[in-house]
Design a protein around this motif. Sequence first.
Motif: not given
Length: 153
Positions: A50-51, A57-59, A134-141
Amino acid sequence: MSTWSARLAELGIELPEVVAPLAAYVPAVRTGNLVYTAGQLPLVAGKLPATGKVGADVTSEKAEELARQCALNALAAVDSLVGIDAVVQVVKVVGFVASAPGFNGQPRVVNGASDLFDVIFGEAGAHARSAVGVSELPLDAPVEVEIIVEVSD
């Protein structure tokens, strides 16, 4: 006392292959009796299941499962360096949750990792922890987890 590898087998848990680094780092480093892992994404067979942002986007429930996968990947990194049976104590868990605006359920998400350590290691799985949005993680994880474990000589 049985070994941690026997405990994993008893639980039907198989550690995955070590996730290849995405940049200039190694999966785990030992200093003295501590092993520090790099941040582990919830990669399964080289892919993210999931991303996106948790809370949009993710529960939370899915993110908890992803945090569990991150924890398995972290244990695989430890195992590849010193062997899982060398673990004495899970010392610290840090979970990063890519969070949608207004999402504040990071502790619940990171419970996915913490609960796994409890099931596998019992009292030796009790750890200090940080759960950070956090606002972003690598690969949109959606989630990333790193751990510190004490190991035997």
